[in-house]
Enzyme design. Structure first.
Site, PDB file in Angstrom:
ATOM      1  N   GLY A 295      14.401 -19.484  25.083  1.00 62.21           N
ATOM      2  CA  GLY A 295      13.925 -19.755  23.716  1.00 62.21           C
ATOM      3  C   GLY A 295      13.644 -18.456  22.983  1.00 62.21           C
ATOM      4  O   GLY A 295      13.022 -17.556  23.545  1.00 62.21           O
TER       5      GLY A 295
ATOM      6  N   ALA B  54      12.272  -0.988  20.298  1.00 58.11           N
ATOM      7  CA  ALA B  54      11.503  -0.032  21.102  1.00 58.11           C
ATOM      8  C   ALA B  54      12.309   0.425  22.322  1.00 58.11           C
ATOM      9  O   ALA B  54      12.351   1.618  22.659  1.00 58.11           O
ATOM     10  CB  ALA B  54      10.181  -0.663  21.540  1.00 58.11           C
TER      11      ALA B  54
ATOM     12  N   ARG C 213      21.060 -20.669  26.275  1.00 58.16           N
ATOM     13  CA  ARG C 213      20.846 -21.155  27.639  1.00 58.16           C
ATOM     14  C   ARG C 213      22.240 -21.186  28.255  1.00 58.16           C
ATOM     15  O   ARG C 213      23.220 -21.509  27.595  1.00 58.16           O
ATOM     16  CB  ARG C 213      20.171 -22.515  27.616  1.00 58.16           C
ATOM     17  CG  ARG C 213      18.786 -22.409  26.944  1.00 58.16           C
ATOM     18  CD  ARG C 213      17.756 -23.336  27.536  1.00 58.16           C
ATOM     19  NE  ARG C 213      16.402 -22.819  27.383  1.00 58.16           N
ATOM     20  CZ  ARG C 213      15.637 -22.943  26.286  1.00 58.16           C
ATOM     21  NH1 ARG C 213      16.091 -23.593  25.243  1.00 58.16           N
ATOM     22  NH2 ARG C 213      14.428 -22.440  26.248  1.00 58.16           N
TER      23      ARG C 213
ATOM     24  N   ASP D  52      10.326 -17.172  32.123  1.00 61.18           N
ATOM     25  CA  ASP D  52      10.450 -17.137  33.584  1.00 61.18           C
ATOM     26  C   ASP D  52      11.788 -17.689  34.071  1.00 61.18           C
ATOM     27  O   ASP D  52      12.280 -17.282  35.128  1.00 61.18           O
ATOM     28  CB  ASP D  52       9.256 -17.809  34.282  1.00 61.18           C
ATOM     29  CG  ASP D  52       9.142 -19.281  33.962  1.00 61.18           C
ATOM     30  OD1 ASP D  52       9.580 -19.700  32.863  1.00 61.18           O
ATOM     31  OD2 ASP D  52       8.602 -20.023  34.799  1.00 61.18           O
TER      32      ASP D  52
ATOM     33  N   THR E 284       8.366 -15.098  24.878  1.00 59.95           N
ATOM     34  CA  THR E 284       8.355 -16.552  24.683  1.00 59.95           C
ATOM     35  C   THR E 284       7.103 -16.908  23.902  1.00 59.95           C
ATOM     36  O   THR E 284       6.048 -16.309  24.130  1.00 59.95           O
ATOM     37  CB  THR E 284       8.380 -17.325  26.020  1.00 59.95           C
ATOM     38  OG1 THR E 284       7.896 -18.662  25.788  1.00 59.95           O
ATOM     39  CG2 THR E 284       7.519 -16.712  27.097  1.00 59.95           C
TER      40      THR E 284
ATOM     41  N   ASP F 195       5.379 -19.480  24.217  1.00 63.88           N
ATOM     42  CA  ASP F 195       4.487 -20.374  24.964  1.00 63.88           C
ATOM     43  C   ASP F 195       3.364 -19.675  25.732  1.00 63.88           C
ATOM     44  O   ASP F 195       2.422 -20.312  26.160  1.00 63.88           O
ATOM     45  CB  ASP F 195       5.312 -21.212  25.959  1.00 63.88           C
ATOM     46  CG  ASP F 195       6.405 -21.993  25.266  1.00 63.88           C
ATOM     47  OD1 ASP F 195       6.165 -22.462  24.146  1.00 63.88           O
ATOM     48  OD2 ASP F 195       7.506 -22.118  25.834  1.00 63.88           O
TER      49      ASP F 195
ATOM     50  N   ASP G 215       3.515 -18.752  28.673  1.00 62.05           N
ATOM     51  CA  ASP G 215       3.498 -19.445  29.969  1.00 62.05           C
ATOM     52  C   ASP G 215       4.103 -18.571  31.070  1.00 62.05           C
ATOM     53  O   ASP G 215       4.933 -19.033  31.857  1.00 62.05           O
ATOM     54  CB  ASP G 215       4.249 -20.784  29.865  1.00 62.05           C
ATOM     55  CG  ASP G 215       5.711 -20.604  29.476  1.00 62.05           C
ATOM     56  OD1 ASP G 215       6.075 -19.520  28.990  1.00 62.05           O
ATOM     57  OD2 ASP G 215       6.491 -21.551  29.675  1.00 62.05           O
TER      58      ASP G 215
ATOM     59  N   ARG H  96      -5.454 -30.244   7.325  1.00 58.29           N
ATOM     60  CA  ARG H  96      -6.889 -30.532   7.178  1.00 58.29           C
ATOM     61  C   ARG H  96      -7.203 -30.973   5.740  1.00 58.29           C
ATOM     62  O   ARG H  96      -8.001 -31.882   5.525  1.00 58.29           O
ATOM     63  CB  ARG H  96      -7.704 -29.293   7.550  1.00 58.29           C
ATOM     64  CG  ARG H  96      -9.181 -29.445   7.342  1.00 58.29           C
ATOM     65  CD  ARG H  96      -9.814 -30.386   8.329  1.00 58.29           C
ATOM     66  NE  ARG H  96     -10.056 -29.727   9.596  1.00 58.29           N
ATOM     67  CZ  ARG H  96     -10.661 -30.308  10.635  1.00 58.29           C
ATOM     68  NH1 ARG H  96     -11.040 -31.568  10.565  1.00 58.29           N
ATOM     69  NH2 ARG H  96     -10.841 -29.652  11.741  1.00 58.29           N
TER      70      ARG H  96
ATOM     71  N   GLY I 158       4.601 -25.663  23.589  1.00 62.10           N
ATOM     72  CA  GLY I 158       3.903 -25.099  24.738  1.00 62.10           C
ATOM     73  C   GLY I 158       4.615 -25.321  26.066  1.00 62.10           C
ATOM     74  O   GLY I 158       4.278 -24.684  27.054  1.00 62.10           O
ATOM     75  N   ARG I 159       5.575 -26.231  26.079  1.00 59.14           N
ATOM     76  CA  ARG I 159       6.326 -26.478  27.324  1.00 59.14           C
ATOM     77  C   ARG I 159       5.442 -26.515  28.563  1.00 59.14           C
ATOM     78  O   ARG I 159       5.467 -25.606  29.385  1.00 59.14           O
ATOM     79  CB  ARG I 159       7.384 -25.375  27.511  1.00 59.14           C
ATOM     80  CG  ARG I 159       8.717 -25.723  26.921  1.00 59.14           C
ATOM     81  CD  ARG I 159       9.879 -25.248  27.714  1.00 59.14           C
ATOM     82  NE  ARG I 159       9.768 -23.872  28.164  1.00 59.14           N
ATOM     83  CZ  ARG I 159      10.754 -23.201  28.709  1.00 59.14           C
ATOM     84  NH1 ARG I 159      11.914 -23.769  28.883  1.00 59.14           N
ATOM     85  NH2 ARG I 159      10.590 -21.972  29.105  1.00 59.14           N
TER      86      ARG I 159
ATOM     87  N   ARG J 161       8.663 -21.421  16.063  1.00 70.81           N
ATOM     88  CA  ARG J 161       9.439 -20.335  16.682  1.00 70.81           C
ATOM     89  C   ARG J 161       9.829 -19.251  15.678  1.00 70.81           C
ATOM     90  O   ARG J 161      10.125 -18.133  16.059  1.00 70.81           O
ATOM     91  CB  ARG J 161      10.755 -20.899  17.224  1.00 70.81           C
ATOM     92  CG  ARG J 161      10.665 -21.411  18.604  1.00 70.81           C
ATOM     93  CD  ARG J 161      12.086 -21.526  19.128  1.00 70.81           C
ATOM     94  NE  ARG J 161      12.156 -22.458  20.217  1.00 70.81           N
ATOM     95  CZ  ARG J 161      11.770 -22.169  21.435  1.00 70.81           C
ATOM     96  NH1 ARG J 161      11.288 -20.990  21.702  1.00 70.81           N
ATOM     97  NH2 ARG J 161      11.868 -23.070  22.384  1.00 70.81           N
TER      98      ARG J 161
HETATM   99  P1  ADP Z   1      13.142 -19.174  29.523  1.00 68.22           P
HETATM  100  O1  ADP Z   1      13.725 -17.871  29.937  1.00 68.22           O
HETATM  101  O2  ADP Z   1      12.606 -19.129  28.123  1.00 68.22           O
HETATM  102  O3  ADP Z   1      12.145 -19.714  30.541  1.00 68.22           O
HETATM  103  P2  ADP Z   1      15.136 -21.114  30.442  1.00 68.22           P
HETATM  104  O4  ADP Z   1      14.264 -21.705  31.489  1.00 68.22           O
HETATM  105  O5  ADP Z   1      15.958 -22.051  29.630  1.00 68.22           O
HETATM  106  O6  ADP Z   1      14.343 -20.228  29.384  1.00 68.22           O
HETATM  107  O7  ADP Z   1      16.143 -20.069  31.156  1.00 68.22           O
HETATM  108  C1  ADP Z   1      17.045 -19.301  30.394  1.00 68.22           C
HETATM  109  C2  ADP Z   1      18.313 -19.118  31.162  1.00 68.22           C
HETATM  110  O8  ADP Z   1      18.033 -18.418  32.386  1.00 68.22           O
HETATM  111  C3  ADP Z   1      19.009 -20.393  31.611  1.00 68.22           C
HETATM  112  O9  ADP Z   1      19.806 -20.952  30.602  1.00 68.22           O
HETATM  113  C4  ADP Z   1      19.866 -19.898  32.763  1.00 68.22           C
HETATM  114  O10 ADP Z   1      21.043 -19.287  32.281  1.00 68.22           O
HETATM  115  C5  ADP Z   1      18.979 -18.818  33.386  1.00 68.22           C
HETATM  116  N1  ADP Z   1      18.273 -19.389  34.556  1.00 68.22           N
HETATM  117  C6  ADP Z   1      17.188 -20.196  34.554  1.00 68.22           C
HETATM  118  N2  ADP Z   1      16.868 -20.555  35.820  1.00 68.22           N
HETATM  119  C7  ADP Z   1      17.773 -19.973  36.634  1.00 68.22           C
HETATM  120  C8  ADP Z   1      17.996 -19.963  38.055  1.00 68.22           C
HETATM  121  N3  ADP Z   1      17.209 -20.634  38.899  1.00 68.22           N
HETATM  122  N4  ADP Z   1      19.047 -19.237  38.531  1.00 68.22           N
HETATM  123  C9  ADP Z   1      19.856 -18.544  37.690  1.00 68.22           C
HETATM  124  N5  ADP Z   1      19.701 -18.521  36.356  1.00 68.22           N
HETATM  125  C10 ADP Z   1      18.684 -19.208  35.825  1.00 68.22           C
END
Ligand code: ADP
Length: 329
Positions: free
Chosen positions: A11, A22, A72, A103, A126, A128, A130, A155, A171-172, A260
């Site tokens: 995202g 930077a 993604r 993550d 991100t 979130d 998170d 409000r 917030g996912r 976003r």
């Molecule tokens: P974020 O990075 O914001 O948490 P996503 O969870 O959608 O977003 O992950 C972004 C991209 O990272 C995914 O579309 C995929 O290409 C890659 N990714 C996520 N999980 C894995 C995984 N377990 N192994 C390899 N690539 C991954």
């Protein structure tokens, strides 16, 4: 260290451009050539990139979104995806990769490192917040600011009609946007996963609290900020439930994607700049497989495998609510 690639993934978040700037400026200071991969891991697999120079990153510090686009990429989660990504990095002749994302993106980094000898550093981007291993993520405070601006407007209309309002924020599975935006807008209640152990008990307490506040005419309107996916009910279903149990008109506003966008607030630009510089310093020290973050105002380094928020950071959120003496019911 001769050539470095940057990509933004997952995202998008306001402040990603400030981080790209930077990283680029700090790398160029060290005579490292910088390329920007277009479209996250998809662009890496197809080796689509641009040269990043002083001129490319001039004036992008205040831009929302990401000039490198984000995406993604399903292929990265398939068996051969990470190997193909490693081969693409070799073909592009880069020594290091910096990934700005969440993550999920860092899981992608770990997977590539199983096949690649270069350095990979993560930068948390991100809205979130998170991610474990950093007090804040790039984009978080801008999203909170946007939510607060919206809640303030809601409000006004809630007051005019003496209404109950449910505002759903992003917030996912993580309640930080809900918590900070509720606190900053003076909302009456917060709903987020981290503070619910038993949903039906939680809702009974919420109804009880609302009914006693309504009877006592404590305020003219009641704003409940709810983090997406907190309950088994949708915001609309929660609204019907509250109307039935409080006999009060209840409206719903789902803020969604507007959280976003927008120009990053100053704190996100500063954080992005700090972490961008730290990412290059980390690459120069030949470190790899870590995300740079900030904890207690110090740069921190967290292995990719430990960056997942799930079940690790929720205590921080609860402490935050307790510190503020916020109504947890
Ligand atoms: P974020 O990075 O914001 O948490 P996503 O969870 O959608 O977003 O992950 C972004 C991209 O990272 C995914 O579309 C995929 O290409 C890659 N990714 C996520 N999980 C894995 C995984 N377990 N192994 C390899 N690539 C991954």
């Amino acid at each position: 260290m001769k050539r470095l690639a940057i990509l933004t993934s997952g995202g998008d978040a306001p402040g990603m451009n400030a981080a790209i700037r930077a990283i680029t400026l700090r790398a160029l200071q060290e005579d490292i050539e910088v390329i920007g991969v277009i479209g996250g891991y998809n662009g890496l697999l197809s080796q689509e990139y641009i040269q990043l120079t002083n001129a490319t990153v001039d004036d992008i510090i205040g831009l929302g979104g990401t000039i490198l686009k984000s995406a993604r990429c399903r292929q990265m989660k398939e068996e051969h995806g990470p190997l193909l990504a490693a081969k693409a990095l070799d073909a592009m002749d880069v020594d290091a990769l910096i990934v700005i994302g969440g993550d999920g993106s860092f899981r992608g980094c770990s997977a590539i490192l199983n096949h690649w000898q270069g350095n990979i550093i993560g930068v948390p981007g991100t809205i979130d917040n998170d991610i474990n291993g950093t007090d804040q993520t790039i984009g978080f405070w801008t999203a909170v600011d946007t939510a607060v601006e919206c809640i303030d407007k809601i409000r006004d209309t809630a007051n005019a009609f003496e209404r109950l309002f449910i505002v759903e924020v992003m917030g996912r599975d993580c309640g930080f946007i809900a918590v900070e935006s509720a606190v900053a807008s003076g909302a009456e209640h917060i709903i987020c996963k981290e503070i619910i152990s038993n949903e039906s008990e939680f809702l009974e307490n919420l109804v009880q609290g609302l009914n006693s506040a309504i009877t006592a005419h404590r305020t003219t309107s009641y704003v409940i900020v709810v983090a997406e996916n907190s309950l088994s009910k949708t915001a609309q279903e929660l609204s019907h439930y509250l109307e039935q149990h409080t006999n009060t008109d209840c409206k719903v506003a789902i803020l969604g994607y507007l959280q976003r966008g927008g120009s990053p607030v100053a704190s996100d630009r500063v954080l992005a700049t700090k972490l961008g510089v730290a990412a290059i310093n980390t690459v120069l020290s030949r470190n790899s497989g870590v995300m740079v973050g900030t904890e207690h105002d110090q740069i921190s380094y967290t292995p990719f495998s430990q960056t997942s928020y799930k079940n690790t950071s929720n205590q921080a959120l609860i402490r935050r609510l307790n510190d503020l003496n916020f109504n947890l019911s």
